[in-house]
Design a protein around this motif. Sequence first.
Motif: not given
Length: 275
Positions: A121, A89-90, A81, A85-87
């Motif tokens: 990240t 969101k996470g 992940y 952006e995914s971080t």
Amino acid sequence: MSLSITSTIRLSSGHHIPLLGFGVYQNYDSKTSVLEAFKVGYRHVDSAQAYRNEAHVGAAVHESGLKRSDVFITTKIISKYHGYESTLKGVDESLERFGFDYIDMFLIHDPYSGTERRLDTYRALLDTKSTGKIRSVGVSNYGVKHLEEIRRAGLEMPAINQIELHPLCQQKPIVQYCRDNSIVIQAYSPILRGQMDHEVFKSVATKYKRDPAQILLRWSLQKGFVPLPKSATAARIYSNAQLYDFELEEEDMTRLDALDRGKDGAITWNPVDAD
């Protein structure tokens, strides 16, 4: 060395982390275990998104009667992940699962995503820290080259590096780098996942009338590490915290230090050399 279960160490972020942590990897009844750990006196719990128990840890905190400010909670984002952006969101998803307004420590779980995604990240975590959603940013399973890429990018250094550490796997170059750069060192698998039948462990344990796990955890504390023992058994959760009414003598620390086997001593994935 005067230590107690309430002892803490100051992080570069300015926050304090309890020196003894409670790990919940592969703990599928973690709410019960964390509540038991809180009764014993632990105030530091190490979780991760990949452990799938953030909600259980959060429930234990809410049901414990403890103030949120009295406990230190860590979670991690695994390489699957990684990305800016995914971080972001996470982090929001972890906050929702925990039921918290903030997370004390957020770690990059492993370095397997490559330099660009690792740094993206890390930047996302730093940006999230600036908004108050997390208090401190760290890494896990990072070797010197991974730490150096953060420094070369001109970013603030992580507050923590969590790596496999015990007498058989001492990761000395990484430990020295962290000490030189004010990075607190957390020790996972400090009791070798129960593989404690080495004759030196048993000999030292007999001398102090302790069990091998207590010897290994005391060694870790005296080395200046933050050990993260894990157990789902109430009696073991209790005994793993009985570390403060004895101290290992220098000769016994030396005996344990002499057991280092470098990478060959690792018992976990230990991806500190990942590209």
